[in-house]
Design a protein around this motif. Sequence first.
Motif, short mmCIF file in Angstrom:
data_model
loop_
_atom_site.label_atom_id
_atom_site.label_comp_id
_atom_site.label_asym_id
_atom_site.label_seq_id
_atom_site.Cartn_x
_atom_site.Cartn_y
_atom_site.Cartn_z
N HIS A 57 0.81 -1.21 0.00
CA HIS A 57 0.00 0.00 0.00
C HIS A 57 0.85 1.27 0.00
CE1 HIS A 57 -3.75 -2.16 0.30
NE2 HIS A 57 -3.13 -2.99 1.12
N ARG A 58 2.16 1.09 -0.16
CA ARG A 58 3.10 2.21 -0.27
C ARG A 58 2.87 3.23 0.84
NH1 ARG A 58 6.19 1.71 -4.32
NH2 ARG A 58 6.68 3.89 -4.74
N LEU A 59 2.90 2.72 2.08
CA LEU A 59 2.65 3.54 3.26
C LEU A 59 3.79 3.41 4.24
CD1 LEU A 59 0.68 5.32 4.95
CD2 LEU A 59 -0.26 3.17 5.84
N GLN A 78 11.24 16.71 7.08
CA GLN A 78 10.60 17.29 5.89
C GLN A 78 11.28 16.80 4.62
OE1 GLN A 78 10.80 21.52 6.55
NE2 GLN A 78 8.91 21.57 7.73
N ARG A 79 12.60 16.74 4.65
CA ARG A 79 13.36 16.27 3.49
C ARG A 79 13.04 14.80 3.20
NH1 ARG A 79 18.72 17.13 5.13
NH2 ARG A 79 19.10 14.92 5.13
N ARG A 80 12.97 14.00 4.25
CA ARG A 80 12.64 12.58 4.10
C ARG A 80 11.23 12.42 3.54
NH1 ARG A 80 12.80 7.99 8.56
NH2 ARG A 80 13.93 9.59 9.65
N LEU A 84 10.07 10.66 -0.02
CA LEU A 84 9.12 9.54 -0.05
C LEU A 84 7.90 9.88 -0.90
CD1 LEU A 84 9.36 8.48 3.68
CD2 LEU A 84 10.20 7.19 1.71
N ILE A 85 7.36 11.07 -0.72
CA ILE A 85 6.19 11.48 -1.50
C ILE A 85 6.52 11.50 -2.98
CG2 ILE A 85 4.64 13.44 -1.95
CD1 ILE A 85 4.82 13.96 1.16
N ILE A 89 5.20 7.32 -2.07
CA ILE A 89 4.96 6.71 -0.76
C ILE A 89 4.21 7.71 0.10
CG2 ILE A 89 6.05 5.72 1.31
CD1 ILE A 89 6.65 4.14 -1.25
N ARG A 90 3.11 7.27 0.70
CA ARG A 90 2.40 8.11 1.66
C ARG A 90 3.11 7.99 3.00
NH1 ARG A 90 -3.31 5.80 1.76
NH2 ARG A 90 -2.12 3.92 1.39
N VAL A 91 3.14 9.09 3.75
CA VAL A 91 3.81 9.11 5.05
C VAL A 91 2.78 9.44 6.12
CG1 VAL A 91 5.63 10.14 6.45
CG2 VAL A 91 5.97 9.85 3.98
#
Length: 119
Positions: A57-59, A78-80, A84-85, A89-91
Motif C-alpha cells: 500500500h506504499r505507506l 521534511q526532506r525525508r 518519499l512522497i 509513498i504516503r507518510v
Amino acid sequence: MLHGPKKTQALAGELRRNMSLPEVLLWQELRKRPGGLKFRRQHPAGSFILDFFCARHRLAIEVDGEAHDRGDRPVRDQRRDAMLIAAGIRVLRIPAKEVLGDLDAVVAHIVATALPPSG
C-alpha cells in the motif's frame, strides 16, 4: 520496493534491535497483520530508515518522539517526507505519546489510512 545502501541496511538492523518502547508496542500489533496489512520494521529507504513500511500500500509509518521537534530533525523529517512522497509513498506520522496513550486507536487509524473505503 525501497532499498538503501549497505551502510543504511546495517544501521536498520541495529535499530531493529534497539527500538523505542512506542515502536516495540506498535510493532507487536502491526506484526499481527491488522486488516491483512504486512509491515516491515526499520526499513531502509535510500539514506533514510522508515520505522514501518507497508510495500503493498506504499505507506510509511513514522513514530515521532519529542526528539523530532529538536535541532535539525524537523528539517530532516521534511526532506525525508518529500523524498518519499516523490517516490509515491504516503507518510503517516504518529506521535509516540499517541501510541502509548491509545494503541488500538493508532492501529485503527493506520488500517483506515492504508485501506481505501470499499463501496
